[in-house]
Design a protein around this motif. Structure first.
Motif, PDB file in Angstrom:
ATOM      1  N   ARG A 113       0.809  -1.217   0.000  1.00 48.91           N
ATOM      2  CA  ARG A 113       0.000   0.000   0.000  1.00 48.91           C
ATOM      3  C   ARG A 113       0.846   1.272   0.000  1.00 48.91           C
ATOM      4  N   ASP A 114       2.090   1.169   0.444  1.00 49.20           N
ATOM      5  CA  ASP A 114       2.923   2.372   0.552  1.00 49.20           C
ATOM      6  C   ASP A 114       4.280   2.217  -0.131  1.00 49.20           C
ATOM      7  N   PHE A 115       4.307   1.434  -1.231  1.00 48.54           N
ATOM      8  CA  PHE A 115       5.583   1.190  -1.898  1.00 48.54           C
ATOM      9  C   PHE A 115       6.137   2.436  -2.592  1.00 48.54           C
ATOM     10  N   LEU A 116       5.317   3.488  -2.738  1.00 48.46           N
ATOM     11  CA  LEU A 116       5.808   4.740  -3.322  1.00 48.46           C
ATOM     12  C   LEU A 116       6.490   5.629  -2.281  1.00 48.46           C
ATOM     13  N   LEU A 117       6.479   5.214  -1.026  1.00 46.58           N
ATOM     14  CA  LEU A 117       7.150   5.996   0.002  1.00 46.58           C
ATOM     15  C   LEU A 117       8.652   5.916  -0.212  1.00 46.58           C
ATOM     16  N   GLY A 118       9.302   7.080  -0.231  1.00 43.00           N
ATOM     17  CA  GLY A 118      10.719   7.120  -0.552  1.00 43.00           C
ATOM     18  C   GLY A 118      11.568   7.813   0.499  1.00 43.00           C
ATOM     19  N   GLU A 119      12.804   8.066   0.134  1.00 43.67           N
ATOM     20  CA  GLU A 119      13.776   8.634   1.062  1.00 43.67           C
ATOM     21  C   GLU A 119      13.391  10.027   1.547  1.00 43.67           C
ATOM     22  N   THR A 120      12.698  10.797   0.696  1.00 46.32           N
ATOM     23  CA  THR A 120      12.336  12.161   1.094  1.00 46.32           C
ATOM     24  C   THR A 120      11.442  12.146   2.326  1.00 46.32           C
ATOM     25  N   TYR A 121      10.397  11.336   2.285  1.00 46.88           N
ATOM     26  CA  TYR A 121       9.499  11.274   3.437  1.00 46.88           C
ATOM     27  C   TYR A 121      10.161  10.553   4.596  1.00 46.88           C
ATOM     28  N   ALA A 122      10.916   9.490   4.303  1.00 45.14           N
ATOM     29  CA  ALA A 122      11.569   8.750   5.382  1.00 45.14           C
ATOM     30  C   ALA A 122      12.462   9.679   6.197  1.00 45.14           C
ATOM     31  N   LYS A 123      13.190  10.551   5.528  1.00 43.61           N
ATOM     32  CA  LYS A 123      14.056  11.495   6.240  1.00 43.61           C
ATOM     33  C   LYS A 123      13.218  12.461   7.069  1.00 43.61           C
ATOM     34  N   ARG A 124      12.136  12.949   6.483  1.00 38.23           N
ATOM     35  CA  ARG A 124      11.243  13.872   7.193  1.00 38.23           C
ATOM     36  C   ARG A 124      10.630  13.210   8.418  1.00 38.23           C
ATOM     37  N   ALA A 125      10.384  11.902   8.349  1.00 38.04           N
ATOM     38  CA  ALA A 125       9.727  11.175   9.433  1.00 38.04           C
ATOM     39  C   ALA A 125      10.712  10.509  10.383  1.00 38.04           C
ATOM     40  N   GLY A 126      11.996  10.727  10.179  1.00 39.60           N
ATOM     41  CA  GLY A 126      12.978  10.143  11.079  1.00 39.60           C
ATOM     42  C   GLY A 126      13.097   8.640  10.969  1.00 39.60           C
ATOM     43  N   MET A 127      12.741   8.098   9.798  1.00 35.19           N
ATOM     44  CA  MET A 127      12.771   6.644   9.605  1.00 35.19           C
ATOM     45  C   MET A 127      13.942   6.247   8.700  1.00 35.19           C
ATOM     46  N   THR A 128      14.430   5.050   8.908  1.00 34.32           N
ATOM     47  CA  THR A 128      15.458   4.478   8.048  1.00 34.32           C
ATOM     48  C   THR A 128      14.823   3.407   7.184  1.00 34.32           C
ATOM     49  N   LEU A 129      14.852   3.600   5.865  1.00 34.12           N
ATOM     50  CA  LEU A 129      14.305   2.592   4.960  1.00 34.12           C
ATOM     51  C   LEU A 129      15.254   1.412   4.877  1.00 34.12           C
ATOM     52  N   ILE A 130      14.704   0.204   4.975  1.00 33.27           N
ATOM     53  CA  ILE A 130      15.495  -1.007   4.776  1.00 33.27           C
ATOM     54  C   ILE A 130      14.816  -1.854   3.701  1.00 33.27           C
ATOM     55  N   GLU A 131      15.597  -2.669   3.037  1.00 33.16           N
ATOM     56  CA  GLU A 131      15.087  -3.480   1.939  1.00 33.16           C
ATOM     57  C   GLU A 131      14.152  -4.570   2.437  1.00 33.16           C
ATOM     58  N   ASP A 132      13.133  -4.861   1.652  1.00 34.69           N
ATOM     59  CA  ASP A 132      12.283  -6.015   1.914  1.00 34.69           C
ATOM     60  C   ASP A 132      13.150  -7.254   1.736  1.00 34.69           C
ATOM     61  N   GLY A 133      13.353  -8.000   2.809  1.00 37.20           N
ATOM     62  CA  GLY A 133      14.255  -9.143   2.759  1.00 37.20           C
ATOM     63  C   GLY A 133      15.575  -8.871   3.453  1.00 37.20           C
ATOM     64  N   ALA A 134      15.634  -7.798   4.221  1.00 34.07           N
ATOM     65  CA  ALA A 134      16.838  -7.510   4.999  1.00 34.07           C
ATOM     66  C   ALA A 134      16.950  -8.505   6.149  1.00 34.07           C
ATOM     67  N   VAL A 135      18.169  -8.779   6.556  1.00 37.19           N
ATOM     68  CA  VAL A 135      18.423  -9.637   7.707  1.00 37.19           C
ATOM     69  C   VAL A 135      19.035  -8.778   8.816  1.00 37.19           C
ATOM     70  N   HIS A 136      18.376  -8.733   9.953  1.00 43.15           N
ATOM     71  CA  HIS A 136      18.875  -8.008  11.118  1.00 43.15           C
ATOM     72  C   HIS A 136      19.141  -8.987  12.249  1.00 43.15           C
ATOM     73  N   ASP A 137      20.205  -8.724  12.986  1.00 40.71           N
ATOM     74  CA  ASP A 137      20.526  -9.546  14.147  1.00 40.71           C
ATOM     75  C   ASP A 137      19.695  -9.066  15.327  1.00 40.71           C
ATOM     76  N   LEU A 138      18.832  -9.934  15.829  1.00 47.50           N
ATOM     77  CA  LEU A 138      17.993  -9.607  16.976  1.00 47.50           C
ATOM     78  C   LEU A 138      18.479 -10.399  18.178  1.00 47.50           C
ATOM     79  N   TYR A 139      19.306  -9.776  18.966  1.00 42.58           N
ATOM     80  CA  TYR A 139      19.813 -10.375  20.194  1.00 42.58           C
ATOM     81  C   TYR A 139      20.474 -11.726  19.934  1.00 42.58           C
ATOM     82  N   GLY A 140      21.306 -11.740  18.898  1.00 45.82           N
ATOM     83  CA  GLY A 140      22.065 -12.938  18.563  1.00 45.82           C
ATOM     84  C   GLY A 140      21.387 -13.876  17.584  1.00 45.82           C
ATOM     85  N   THR A 141      20.181 -13.516  17.127  1.00 40.08           N
ATOM     86  CA  THR A 141      19.457 -14.362  16.180  1.00 40.08           C
ATOM     87  C   THR A 141      19.277 -13.627  14.855  1.00 40.08           C
ATOM     88  N   PRO A 142      19.989 -14.021  13.804  1.00 34.96           N
ATOM     89  CA  PRO A 142      19.774 -13.398  12.490  1.00 34.96           C
ATOM     90  C   PRO A 142      18.328 -13.651  12.038  1.00 34.96           C
TER      91      PRO A 142
END
Length: 241
Positions: free
Chosen positions: A81-110
């Protein structure tokens, strides 16, 4: 130590109580004391561009920026629903865009993080449409339209989506088990968090000879839904006014 996950809020002027619930939750101690807040797509019912001057995008930006300013990073994956949201708004909203399918380490668990719609491979018509709408050419063409024309287009798309989903087989709109396994195998993980299907649950299954976990986030149509992840494990819960 807690990371918080939400998705599928579908914020819209027609449901002001949910927008207020979102603002109230983000202003509360649970979020302000978290290690991170993740929003995994479909934050709004429709996104017409970062230049939207309506009140709702401004309210959202104030709420998320306040979280960032409190020292809590806000990560965002775009949804269908919001795939047109880009870096301009993300910066304005204090958000960091990450890729769909990113892997983040959550307390030792990728952990693989996705919106989830790409996993619904049984819905062939949707996947074909998704590829078309995500193309750089289509997005550039739409974003070049006047703002009011984009709003009209978004309203039409929402009506068509409601018509399609009301008549579609429920199994088509859920994830495909093989697609899930392949995505996790390719990412080299045994943990996945996603939204999109509006079917909150924690699933355990076998993957490559190991016990794997898939957590599905809930929607915010009638109440809030939050996933808490910490060193001790994960907890799905609902929130209300």
């Amino acid at each position: 130590m807690t990371a918080l996950f939400i998705s599928d809020l579908h914020l819209d002027d027609s449901r002001p109580h949910i927008t207020s619930l979102f603002e109230h939750y983000l202003a509360g101690d649970e979020v302000r004391q978290a290690d991170a807040l993740y929003i995994l797509g479909d934050l709004v019912e429709a996104w017409v561009g970062d230049d939207d001057d309506a009140k709702l995008p401004n309210r959202i930006a104030r709420a998320t920026t306040a979280v960032r300013d409190a020292g809590v990073p806000v990560y965002f994956i775009v949804g269908n629903r919001d795939f047109l949201l880009g870096e301009t708004y993300a910066k304005r909203a204090g958000m960091t865009l990450i890729e769909d399918g990113a892997v983040h380490d959550l307390y030792g668990t990728p952990t693989l993080l996705m919106h989830g719609d790409v996993l619904c491979t049984d819905d062939v018509a949707y996947q074909q449409l998704r590829r078309q709408l995500r193309s750089p050419e289509w997005k550039a063409q739409v974003l070049a339209m006047p703002l009011e024309a984009r709003r009209t287009l978004a309203a039409k798309a929402r009506a068509e989506s409601r018509s399609y989903t009301s008549g579609a087989d429920e199994t088509l709109m859920d994830v495909n088990a093989d697609a899930v396994a392949q995505a996790m195998h390719n990412a080299g993980v045994t943990h996945l968090i996603h939204g999109h299907t509006h079917r909150p649950a924690i699933h355990h299954f076998q993957l490559d000879g190991q016990t794997a976990e898939r957590i599905v986030l809930g929607d915010w149509y009638e109440q809030g839904s939050v996933l808490r992840v910490g060193p001790e494990g994960s907890q799905l819960r609902t929130i209300s006014d």
